[in-house]
Design a protein around this motif. Structure first.
Motif, PDB file in Angstrom:
ATOM      1  N   ARG A   1       0.849  -1.205   0.000  1.00 35.20           N
ATOM      2  CA  ARG A   1       0.000   0.000   0.000  1.00 35.20           C
ATOM      3  C   ARG A   1       0.883   1.253   0.000  1.00 35.20           C
ATOM      4  NH1 ARG A   1      -3.999   0.512  -2.192  1.00 35.20           N
ATOM      5  NH2 ARG A   1      -5.540  -0.612  -0.980  1.00 35.20           N
ATOM      6  N   GLU A   2       1.953   1.229   0.812  1.00 34.48           N
ATOM      7  CA  GLU A   2       2.808   2.425   0.865  1.00 34.48           C
ATOM      8  C   GLU A   2       3.567   2.604  -0.439  1.00 34.48           C
ATOM      9  OE1 GLU A   2       4.986   1.847   4.511  1.00 34.48           O
ATOM     10  OE2 GLU A   2       3.222   2.437   5.713  1.00 34.48           O
ATOM     11  N   GLY A   3       4.028   1.474  -1.022  1.00 35.89           N
ATOM     12  CA  GLY A   3       4.836   1.556  -2.246  1.00 35.89           C
ATOM     13  C   GLY A   3       4.020   1.895  -3.482  1.00 35.89           C
ATOM     14  N   LEU A   4       2.797   1.383  -3.551  1.00 34.10           N
ATOM     15  CA  LEU A   4       2.015   1.552  -4.787  1.00 34.10           C
ATOM     16  C   LEU A   4       0.917   2.607  -4.659  1.00 34.10           C
ATOM     17  CD1 LEU A   4       3.058  -1.663  -4.887  1.00 34.10           C
ATOM     18  CD2 LEU A   4       1.925  -1.433  -7.059  1.00 34.10           C
ATOM     19  N   GLY A   5       0.652   3.048  -3.443  1.00 35.23           N
ATOM     20  CA  GLY A   5      -0.319   4.126  -3.251  1.00 35.23           C
ATOM     21  C   GLY A   5      -1.762   3.647  -3.325  1.00 35.23           C
ATOM     22  N   GLU A   6      -2.668   4.634  -3.394  1.00 32.12           N
ATOM     23  CA  GLU A   6      -4.111   4.344  -3.321  1.00 32.12           C
ATOM     24  C   GLU A   6      -4.687   3.920  -4.677  1.00 32.12           C
ATOM     25  OE1 GLU A   6      -5.801   4.266  -0.470  1.00 32.12           O
ATOM     26  OE2 GLU A   6      -3.945   4.803   0.550  1.00 32.12           O
ATOM     27  N   ASP A   7      -3.871   4.001  -5.735  1.00 33.71           N
ATOM     28  CA  ASP A   7      -4.421   3.707  -7.067  1.00 33.71           C
ATOM     29  C   ASP A   7      -4.477   2.217  -7.374  1.00 33.71           C
ATOM     30  OD1 ASP A   7      -4.704   6.343  -7.440  1.00 33.71           O
ATOM     31  OD2 ASP A   7      -2.840   6.605  -8.580  1.00 33.71           O
ATOM     32  N   VAL A   8      -3.971   1.381  -6.461  1.00 34.24           N
ATOM     33  CA  VAL A   8      -4.077  -0.056  -6.702  1.00 34.24           C
ATOM     34  C   VAL A   8      -5.091  -0.661  -5.734  1.00 34.24           C
ATOM     35  CG1 VAL A   8      -1.695  -0.283  -7.536  1.00 34.24           C
ATOM     36  CG2 VAL A   8      -2.193  -0.693  -5.124  1.00 34.24           C
ATOM     37  N   ASP A   9      -5.687  -1.778  -6.150  1.00 37.15           N
ATOM     38  CA  ASP A   9      -6.585  -2.539  -5.283  1.00 37.15           C
ATOM     39  C   ASP A   9      -5.830  -3.753  -4.754  1.00 37.15           C
ATOM     40  OD1 ASP A   9      -8.977  -1.055  -5.315  1.00 37.15           O
ATOM     41  OD2 ASP A   9      -9.387  -1.755  -7.356  1.00 37.15           O
ATOM     42  N   LEU A  10      -6.013  -4.034  -3.461  1.00 40.01           N
ATOM     43  CA  LEU A  10      -5.315  -5.162  -2.835  1.00 40.01           C
ATOM     44  C   LEU A  10      -6.333  -6.063  -2.136  1.00 40.01           C
ATOM     45  CD1 LEU A  10      -2.461  -3.180  -1.011  1.00 40.01           C
ATOM     46  CD2 LEU A  10      -2.259  -4.416  -3.184  1.00 40.01           C
ATOM     47  N   TYR A  11      -6.116  -7.379  -2.206  1.00 34.02           N
ATOM     48  CA  TYR A  11      -6.863  -8.311  -1.362  1.00 34.02           C
ATOM     49  C   TYR A  11      -5.930  -9.446  -0.955  1.00 34.02           C
ATOM     50  CZ  TYR A  11      -8.077 -10.763  -5.840  1.00 34.02           C
ATOM     51  OH  TYR A  11      -8.063 -11.387  -7.062  1.00 34.02           O
ATOM     52  N   VAL A  12      -6.354 -10.251   0.013  1.00 34.37           N
ATOM     53  CA  VAL A  12      -5.444 -11.242   0.593  1.00 34.37           C
ATOM     54  C   VAL A  12      -6.052 -12.637   0.516  1.00 34.37           C
ATOM     55  CG1 VAL A  12      -4.211  -9.665   2.143  1.00 34.37           C
ATOM     56  CG2 VAL A  12      -6.353 -10.711   2.927  1.00 34.37           C
ATOM     57  N   ASP A  13      -5.180 -13.636   0.360  1.00 35.47           N
ATOM     58  CA  ASP A  13      -5.613 -15.042   0.290  1.00 35.47           C
ATOM     59  C   ASP A  13      -4.706 -15.873   1.205  1.00 35.47           C
ATOM     60  OD1 ASP A  13      -6.383 -17.598  -0.316  1.00 35.47           O
ATOM     61  OD2 ASP A  13      -5.871 -17.504  -2.449  1.00 35.47           O
ATOM     62  N   GLY A  14      -5.301 -16.489   2.244  1.00 40.84           N
ATOM     63  CA  GLY A  14      -4.514 -17.215   3.243  1.00 40.84           C
ATOM     64  C   GLY A  14      -4.354 -18.701   2.976  1.00 40.84           C
ATOM     65  N   ASN A  15      -5.048 -19.247   1.963  1.00 37.61           N
ATOM     66  CA  ASN A  15      -4.976 -20.699   1.699  1.00 37.61           C
ATOM     67  C   ASN A  15      -5.005 -21.512   2.997  1.00 37.61           C
ATOM     68  OD1 ASN A  15      -3.161 -19.727  -1.032  1.00 37.61           O
ATOM     69  ND2 ASN A  15      -4.862 -21.139  -1.323  1.00 37.61           N
ATOM     70  N   ARG A  16      -5.882 -21.111   3.920  1.00 43.54           N
ATOM     71  CA  ARG A  16      -6.167 -21.856   5.164  1.00 43.54           C
ATOM     72  C   ARG A  16      -5.001 -21.872   6.137  1.00 43.54           C
ATOM     73  NH1 ARG A  16      -6.325 -27.029   2.563  1.00 43.54           N
ATOM     74  NH2 ARG A  16      -5.582 -25.952   0.690  1.00 43.54           N
ATOM     75  N   GLY A  17      -4.028 -20.943   5.949  1.00 34.93           N
ATOM     76  CA  GLY A  17      -2.796 -21.006   6.744  1.00 34.93           C
ATOM     77  C   GLY A  17      -2.936 -20.549   8.181  1.00 34.93           C
ATOM     78  N   TRP A  18      -3.886 -19.649   8.452  1.00 31.41           N
ATOM     79  CA  TRP A  18      -4.020 -19.120   9.810  1.00 31.41           C
ATOM     80  C   TRP A  18      -5.184 -19.794  10.529  1.00 31.41           C
ATOM     81  CZ3 TRP A  18      -3.932 -13.510   7.523  1.00 31.41           C
ATOM     82  CH2 TRP A  18      -2.607 -13.075   7.393  1.00 31.41           C
ATOM     83  N   THR A  19      -5.203 -19.620  11.862  1.00 32.97           N
ATOM     84  CA  THR A  19      -6.402 -19.961  12.626  1.00 32.97           C
ATOM     85  C   THR A  19      -7.378 -18.794  12.479  1.00 32.97           C
ATOM     86  OG1 THR A  19      -5.606 -18.848  14.590  1.00 32.97           O
ATOM     87  CG2 THR A  19      -5.015 -21.183  14.368  1.00 32.97           C
ATOM     88  N   ALA A  20      -8.613 -19.009  12.957  1.00 39.48           N
ATOM     89  CA  ALA A  20      -9.599 -17.921  12.889  1.00 39.48           C
ATOM     90  C   ALA A  20      -9.108 -16.726  13.714  1.00 39.48           C
ATOM     91  CB  ALA A  20     -10.950 -18.414  13.394  1.00 39.48           C
ATOM     92  N   ALA A  21      -8.516 -17.000  14.878  1.00 43.19           N
ATOM     93  CA  ALA A  21      -8.058 -15.894  15.739  1.00 43.19           C
ATOM     94  C   ALA A  21      -6.901 -15.142  15.087  1.00 43.19           C
ATOM     95  CB  ALA A  21      -7.647 -16.448  17.102  1.00 43.19           C
ATOM     96  N   GLU A  22      -5.969 -15.870  14.478  1.00 42.01           N
ATOM     97  CA  GLU A  22      -4.863 -15.193  13.779  1.00 42.01           C
ATOM     98  C   GLU A  22      -5.393 -14.349  12.619  1.00 42.01           C
ATOM     99  OE1 GLU A  22      -1.149 -18.349  14.388  1.00 42.01           O
ATOM    100  OE2 GLU A  22      -2.717 -18.776  12.908  1.00 42.01           O
ATOM    101  N   SER A  23      -6.394 -14.885  11.931  1.00 44.12           N
ATOM    102  CA  SER A  23      -6.979 -14.152  10.798  1.00 44.12           C
ATOM    103  C   SER A  23      -7.609 -12.848  11.284  1.00 44.12           C
ATOM    104  CB  SER A  23      -8.059 -14.991  10.110  1.00 44.12           C
ATOM    105  OG  SER A  23      -7.559 -16.256   9.757  1.00 44.12           O
ATOM    106  N   ALA A  24      -8.350 -12.938  12.400  1.00 44.11           N
ATOM    107  CA  ALA A  24      -9.005 -11.733  12.940  1.00 44.11           C
ATOM    108  C   ALA A  24      -7.956 -10.703  13.344  1.00 44.11           C
ATOM    109  CB  ALA A  24      -9.879 -12.112  14.131  1.00 44.11           C
ATOM    110  N   GLN A  25      -6.875 -11.191  13.956  1.00 41.09           N
ATOM    111  CA  GLN A  25      -5.803 -10.272  14.373  1.00 41.09           C
ATOM    112  C   GLN A  25      -5.179  -9.600  13.146  1.00 41.09           C
ATOM    113  OE1 GLN A  25      -2.473 -12.340  16.185  1.00 41.09           O
ATOM    114  NE2 GLN A  25      -1.208 -10.485  15.990  1.00 41.09           N
ATOM    115  N   ALA A  26      -4.899 -10.394  12.113  1.00 41.02           N
ATOM    116  CA  ALA A  26      -4.277  -9.841  10.898  1.00 41.02           C
ATOM    117  C   ALA A  26      -5.203  -8.818  10.233  1.00 41.02           C
ATOM    118  CB  ALA A  26      -3.962 -10.972   9.918  1.00 41.02           C
ATOM    119  N   MET A  27      -6.495  -9.136  10.147  1.00 34.54           N
ATOM    120  CA  MET A  27      -7.425  -8.207   9.493  1.00 34.54           C
ATOM    121  C   MET A  27      -7.528  -6.904  10.295  1.00 34.54           C
ATOM    122  SD  MET A  27      -8.223  -9.500   6.608  1.00 34.54           S
ATOM    123  CE  MET A  27      -9.626  -8.561   6.000  1.00 34.54           C
TER     124      MET A  27
END
Ligand code: MUC
Ligand code: MG
Length: 367
Positions: free
Chosen positions: A179-205
């Protein structure tokens, strides 16, 4: 229009750089080229990418199930009998990419026979899609540099960032750097491929709450039924079901159970026939759809854009259509090109894909 033969040809093309994610990594496109021949001399093509870490299929297994089970079930059927092809293949459980490659090669052969593009046969909504690029695990600076290269060379401004490592700060630092390198003109989303627990996911989000993410995908396993519902209920972005929702019934289960609010359609695992069902279901349920990438080669990416461009809902969001750019070579005679962040369907009959015979000879493993 009768199917006379189904060929399954294993081939291997190395990647220039491997794609790494929470459930596995891909170093070479060890795929299976499927060719469906008809009594009119038409040949339809598609490719099956084995992903043992997602579906349990292997390259040898795909060849074996096509040669030993599926080929004889479809030989003799008309190209128009796509529902019969679907029903016969579904007598066997599993094997999603083997079944899908046969299904898509049948559609390609039908399009070639009728001299109509697959996109027009499926729905004919548009002829192109915007492209989203998947960024595999690496150091933040390398991932920012890759995203910049994709933006500057191909005009791509949407990125799916692979996450799911521990500690979660390894990945949240990458997303922040993007986000800092590419600025607001790009769209970003994330894919965890089931790597985190639900609690880790909530913390990351929570840690990424200020980064303006579009979506989150498969951050934790769907088998953690209550954990996943708890996670999805607190998010303010759509949560995409990918590998947890392969069939329309899986999508229904995940969505009605509160474990997903959007769906990834991957033609590599649902072909065109089953992807149409998922598309109609998503429309009925009011779900966001993203056309996903099964780490496809050019033929697989052409199948994805052919389907995605056929309907309004599937072409609304950028499709994941660019990871073939990381391969050292491909089988298509005319390479796919992404220009100004878009990939167009091929003009002409069927999928418009011609296999280069010299390249096939060079990369096939059954010589
Ligand atoms: C993705 O969207 O997850 C990686 C594993 C898999 O099944 O598909 C790829 C991309
Ligand atoms: Mg995914």
């Amino acid at each position: 229009m009768k199917i006379t033969q189904v060929e399954a040809i294993p081939f291997a093309i190395p990647y220039r750089k491997p794609l790494r994610f929470a459930s596995g990594e891909v170093h070479a496109a060890e795929h299976v080229l499927v060719r469906v021949h008809t009594d009119d001399g038409i040949v339809g093509v598609a490719e099956a990418p084995p992903r043992p870490f997602t579906y349990g299929e292997t390259q040898a297994g795909i060849v074996a199930v096509i040669d030993g089970v599926f080929a004889e079930q479809v030989v003799g059927l008309s190209l128009l009998a796509r529902e019969t092809v679907h029903a016969r293949l579904n007598r066997t459980v599993g094997n999603p990419t083997a079944k899908s490659a046969i299904d898509m090669a049948v559609w390609d052969a039908l399009g070639r026979t009728l001299d109509v593009s697959v996109t027009d046969l499926l729905g004919g909504y548009t002829d192109r899609m915007r492209v989203s690029h998947m960024l595999g695990f690496d150091e933040p600076a390398a991932m920012v540099a890759e995203a910049e290269r994709m933006r500057d060379t191909h005009g791509i401004t949407t990125f799916k960032v692979k996450v799911g490592r521990r500690p979660v700060s390894l990945d949240t630092a990458v997303v922040r750097a993007l986000r800092e390198g590419l600025g607001e003109d790009v769209d970003l989303y994330v894919d965890g491929n089931r790597g985190w627990t639900a609690a880790e996911s909530a913390q990351a989000m929570k840690e990424m709450a200020d980064l303006g993410l579009l979506f989150a995908e498969e951050l934790c396993p769907a088998d953690d039924v209550l954990g996943r519902r708890w996670l999805v209920s607190q998010l303010d972005v759509p949560f995409i079901a990918d590998e947890s929702a392969v069939t329309p019934a899986d999508v229904t289960r995940e969505v009605l159970g509160g474990s997903a609010t959007a769906v990834s359609i991957k033609t590599a695992r649902t072909g065109f026939t089953q992807s149409q069902r998922t598309h109609h279901l998503a429309e009925g349920l009011g779900l966001e759809v993203v056309m996903g990438n099964q780490v496809d080669g050019q033929l697989g990416s052409l199948c994805t854009v052919a389907f995605g461009a056929a309907h309004e809902l599937t072409s609304r969001r950028p499709g994941e259509l660019s990871n073939f750019l990381d391969m050292s070579d491909d089988l298509l005679a005319e390479p796919l090109r992404i220009t100004d962040g878009e990939l167009t369907v091929r003009p002409g009959a069927g999928l418009g894909a011609e296999i280069d015979p010299d390249k096939l000879q060079r990369y096939r493993l059954d010589r």
